[in-house]
Design an enzyme around this catalytic site. Structure first.
Site, PDB file in Angstrom:
ATOM      1  CE  LYS A 103     -47.831  57.146  10.704  1.00  0.00           C
ATOM      2  NZ  LYS A 103     -47.655  55.736  11.195  1.00  0.00           N
ATOM      3  CB  SER A 141     -48.427  55.640  23.436  1.00  0.00           C
ATOM      4  OG  SER A 141     -47.444  56.125  22.552  1.00  0.00           O
ATOM      5  CB  CYS A 180     -57.683  53.854  24.545  1.00  0.00           C
ATOM      6  SG  CYS A 180     -59.216  54.364  23.790  1.00  0.00           S
ATOM      7  CD  GLU A 206     -52.175  52.639  27.582  1.00  0.00           C
ATOM      8  OE1 GLU A 206     -51.255  53.212  26.975  1.00  0.00           O
ATOM      9  OE2 GLU A 206     -53.370  52.749  27.244  1.00  0.00           O
TER      10      GLU A 206
HETATM   11  P1  NAD Z   1     -48.164  54.628  19.286  1.00  0.00           P
HETATM   12  O1  NAD Z   1     -48.091  55.903  20.040  1.00  0.00           O
HETATM   13  O2  NAD Z   1     -47.000  53.708  19.329  1.00  0.00           O
HETATM   14  O3  NAD Z   1     -48.414  54.923  17.718  1.00  0.00           O
HETATM   15  C1  NAD Z   1     -49.456  55.762  17.286  1.00  0.00           C
HETATM   16  C2  NAD Z   1     -49.052  56.422  15.980  1.00  0.00           C
HETATM   17  O4  NAD Z   1     -47.890  57.225  16.208  1.00  0.00           O
HETATM   18  C3  NAD Z   1     -48.690  55.430  14.881  1.00  0.00           C
HETATM   19  O5  NAD Z   1     -49.238  55.885  13.667  1.00  0.00           O
HETATM   20  C4  NAD Z   1     -47.178  55.446  14.874  1.00  0.00           C
HETATM   21  O6  NAD Z   1     -46.635  55.207  13.594  1.00  0.00           O
HETATM   22  C5  NAD Z   1     -46.837  56.856  15.330  1.00  0.00           C
HETATM   23  N1  NAD Z   1     -45.562  56.911  16.071  1.00  0.00           N
HETATM   24  C6  NAD Z   1     -45.032  55.932  16.851  1.00  0.00           C
HETATM   25  N2  NAD Z   1     -43.860  56.341  17.364  1.00  0.00           N
HETATM   26  C7  NAD Z   1     -43.639  57.598  16.913  1.00  0.00           C
HETATM   27  C8  NAD Z   1     -42.591  58.555  17.106  1.00  0.00           C
HETATM   28  N3  NAD Z   1     -41.536  58.295  17.884  1.00  0.00           N
HETATM   29  N4  NAD Z   1     -42.690  59.754  16.498  1.00  0.00           N
HETATM   30  C9  NAD Z   1     -43.754  60.037  15.726  1.00  0.00           C
HETATM   31  N5  NAD Z   1     -44.770  59.165  15.499  1.00  0.00           N
HETATM   32  C10 NAD Z   1     -44.722  57.960  16.083  1.00  0.00           C
HETATM   33  O7  NAD Z   1     -49.506  53.878  19.780  1.00  0.00           O
HETATM   34  P2  NAD Z   1     -50.012  52.422  19.403  1.00  0.00           P
HETATM   35  O8  NAD Z   1     -49.156  51.431  20.124  1.00  0.00           O
HETATM   36  O9  NAD Z   1     -50.185  52.277  17.939  1.00  0.00           O
HETATM   37  O10 NAD Z   1     -51.471  52.435  20.048  1.00  0.00           O
HETATM   38  C11 NAD Z   1     -51.725  52.131  21.384  1.00  0.00           C
HETATM   39  C12 NAD Z   1     -51.838  53.393  22.232  1.00  0.00           C
HETATM   40  O11 NAD Z   1     -52.886  54.221  21.721  1.00  0.00           O
HETATM   41  C13 NAD Z   1     -52.233  53.102  23.670  1.00  0.00           C
HETATM   42  O12 NAD Z   1     -51.494  53.942  24.501  1.00  0.00           O
HETATM   43  C14 NAD Z   1     -53.711  53.448  23.716  1.00  0.00           C
HETATM   44  O13 NAD Z   1     -54.196  53.789  24.996  1.00  0.00           O
HETATM   45  C15 NAD Z   1     -53.755  54.605  22.787  1.00  0.00           C
HETATM   46  N6  NAD Z   1     -55.102  54.841  22.284  1.00  0.00           N
HETATM   47  C16 NAD Z   1     -55.758  55.941  22.736  1.00  0.00           C
HETATM   48  C17 NAD Z   1     -57.052  56.193  22.302  1.00  0.00           C
HETATM   49  C18 NAD Z   1     -57.788  57.406  22.792  1.00  0.00           C
HETATM   50  O14 NAD Z   1     -58.776  57.790  22.153  1.00  0.00           O
HETATM   51  N7  NAD Z   1     -57.366  58.028  23.866  1.00  0.00           N
HETATM   52  C19 NAD Z   1     -57.661  55.320  21.394  1.00  0.00           C
HETATM   53  C20 NAD Z   1     -56.944  54.208  20.944  1.00  0.00           C
HETATM   54  C21 NAD Z   1     -55.661  53.992  21.387  1.00  0.00           C
END
Ligand code: NAD
Length: 500
Positions: free
Chosen positions: A174, A227, A282, A385
């Site tokens: 997904k 996140s 990240c 962040e």
């Molecule tokens: P996000 O949390 O908004 O989305 C990530 C995934 O979760 C997506 O597939 C999205 O569709 C899903 N999602 C979003 N809201 C949701 C909800 N309410 N319920 C269920 N699923 C939901 O993150 P983003 O904005 O796509 O990515 C950026 C974030 O990812 C930053 O915080 C970054 O630090 C983090 N990140 C972490 C790593 C790591 O390895 N630690 C790597 C890359 C990115």
């Protein structure tokens, strides 16, 4: 013209059936370039049921044959590198070179997975007791799922599905609804590489499909990257439903600059790590911690001209240092946080707010580079962040204070120290409570054969991503104790006892 994207189910593109769609933007122009379908629970469940039908035959395929699919996939990734990077840049906004890096760092994990036959070998003890042999084997879990973020739309899906599939699982991906095209292209390439239909299903969607994954009883394990609030939610709900879950969350990565550091090297590292990919990594450095006021003054003096010189541009501009941020909402969030920093009294030594958009791209989601000095730990720009081109400088009076800052922050993804002092570097690496540490390396992303994962609020669950940990996460161990007739008659045994 707006393209209607699809799901990838059983080896073909399948139109969305829920009637719900999300806009996919070109962040450089601000235009909606595609619509991505958002799957319903029924669509997700149907994709999982098909995956479950296909998985046993794949698990029964010998590991070397499975590895050959990965070998061919690597060849195809190299063949299509430019095509993938262009599609990625157009949806994400990052520069073309950076987009190729995104594909490359995923490809390297696929290369690692070619070693699956070796990694899946179990353990064997010959003669554990009289006529008794004992062996452990690693078996696939069945159907597993990955939920991935927008910021690495090629690399992170590959970090998830390549090890899982190499272990004999079927995988439900997904991807982020903000840049879903590259994950679909990767699925097409996996089919071309010889993967049987149903083993990699790409189901596009939002919270509804994520919740359907978490509640689906067939899915055995879930890997998430995104996140922290969503990571915490997924970890809790997935675990409550009896799944194996690993979630990687947000970050606030500190770089300590010691008085003896090469200040030009430190400034170059901070600019690349703080502003590359518009700070949407990240592992980006978002906090610089110079030790001592004199170090801070020298560092700021080196940083200001470098940051002022940064150039933004669309993916096709080879001179651009970074591109637009992913959406208008992301831009508004960054601007809002910058304002909280100004209001709280931090010194904005480079103000990116007035930056002009590149000519012809006035409606893109641009954010100029910002550099703050004299940030304090109580400020929102320090605690939260920002995920944008904003670097905060927190001045520390001593090494211990700098170390303490990084240790006390709720996130623990990556960190770095710049110094010429081996003793300080060694002490830092040993004591810091953060998962990935750089010594004179600003973005210490481990290579494919090591593992990647943060501590504290940056990582939930026991095992890391890629490397040997991923093979542990996507398999379970079964241990067999076997006795073959040896003429020994022991009678019934009612207690545990030594085998000799
Ligand atoms: P996000 O949390 O908004 O989305 C990530 C995934 O979760 C997506 O597939 C999205 O569709 C899903 N999602 C979003 N809201 C949701 C909800 N309410 N319920 C269920 N699923 C939901 O993150 P983003 O904005 O796509 O990515 C950026 C974030 O990812 C930053 O915080 C970054 O630090 C983090 N990140 C972490 C790593 C790591 O390895 N630690 C790597 C890359 C990115």
């Amino acid at each position: 013209m707006t393209t209607e994207l699809s799901h990838w189910i059983n080896g073909q593109h399948v139109k969305g059936g829920s009637g719900r769609f999300a806009d996919v933007f070109n962040p450089a122009t601000g235009e909606v370039q595609a619509k991505v379908p958002l799957a319903s629970k029924d669509e997700l469940d149907a994709a999982v049921a098909k995956a479950a039908e296909a998985q046993p035959a794949w698990a029964a395929t010998n590991p070397q044959r499975r590895a050959r699919v990965m070998m061919e996939f690597v060849r195809l990734l190299n063949r299509d590198m430019d095509k993938l990077a262009e599609a990625l840049s157009k949806e994400h906004g990052k520069t073309f070179v950076d987009a190729k890096g995104d594909v490359q760092r995923g490809l390297e994990v696929v290369e690692f997975c070619i070693g699956a036959p070796h990694l899946l070998k179990g353990e064997y003890t010959d003669g554990a007791g009289p006529g008794i042999d004992m062996y452990s084997m690693r078996q696939a879990l069945g159907v597993v799922a990955g939920i991935t973020p927008f910021n690495f739309p090629a690399m992170i899906p590959m970090w998830k599905f390549a090890p899982a599939i190499s272990c004999g699982n079927a995988f439900i991906l997904k991807p982020s609804e903000r840049d879903p095209s590259v994950p679909l292209m990767l699925a097409e390439l996996m089919q071309e590489a010889g993967l049987p239909d149903g083993i990699l299903q790409v189901v596009n969607g939002d919270k509804e499909s994520v919740d359907a994954i978490l509640d689906n009883e067939t899915i055995q394990a879930v890997g998430f990257v995104g996140s922290t609030p969503i990571a915490a939610y997924i970890y809790e709900r997935g675990c409550a439903n009896g799944k194996r879950v690993q979630c990687f969350g947000g970050a606030k990565n500190h770089m300590i600059v010691m008085p003896d550091a090469d200040m030009d090297q430190a400034a170059d590292a901070l600019v690349g790590a703080g502003y590359g990919a518009a700070g949407e990594r990240c592992m980006a450095i978002s906090v610089a911690v110079p030790v001592g006021d004199e170090t801070a003054d020298r560092l700021i003096e080196k940083l200001v001209p470098r940051v002022e010189k940064l150039k933004v541009g669309p993916w096709s501009d080879e001179a651009a240092d970074y591109g637009p941020v992913v959406t208008a909402a992301a831009r508004e969030n960054i601007n809002r946080l910058v304002q909280t920093g100004i209001d709280a009294g931090a010194e904005l030594v480079v103000d990116g707010r007035g930056m002009a958009a590149p000519q012809g791209y006035e409606d893109g989601f641009w954010v100029g580079p910002h550099l703050f000095d004299r940030v304090t730990p109580d400020m929102d720009i320090y605690r939260k962040e920002i995920f944008g081109p904003v670097l905060s400088t927190v001045r520390a009076a001593s090494y211990e204070e700098a170390l303490g800052l990084a240790m006390d922050h709720e996130y623990g993804n990556g960190t770095a120290i710049f110094t010429r002092d081996g003793d300080a570097a060694r002490d830092f690496a040993s004591r810091i409570n953060i998962g990935m540490v750089g010594i004179n390396v600003p973005i210490p992303v481990p290579l494919a054969y090591h593992t990647f994962g943060g501590w504290k609020k940056s990582g939930f669950g026991d095992l890391n991503q890629h490397g040997p940990d991923s093979f542990r996460f996507y398999t379970r161990t079964k241990t067999v104790t076997a006795r073959w007739p040896s003429g020994i008659k022991e009678g019934a045994a009612f207690n545990f006892k030594a085998m000799d």
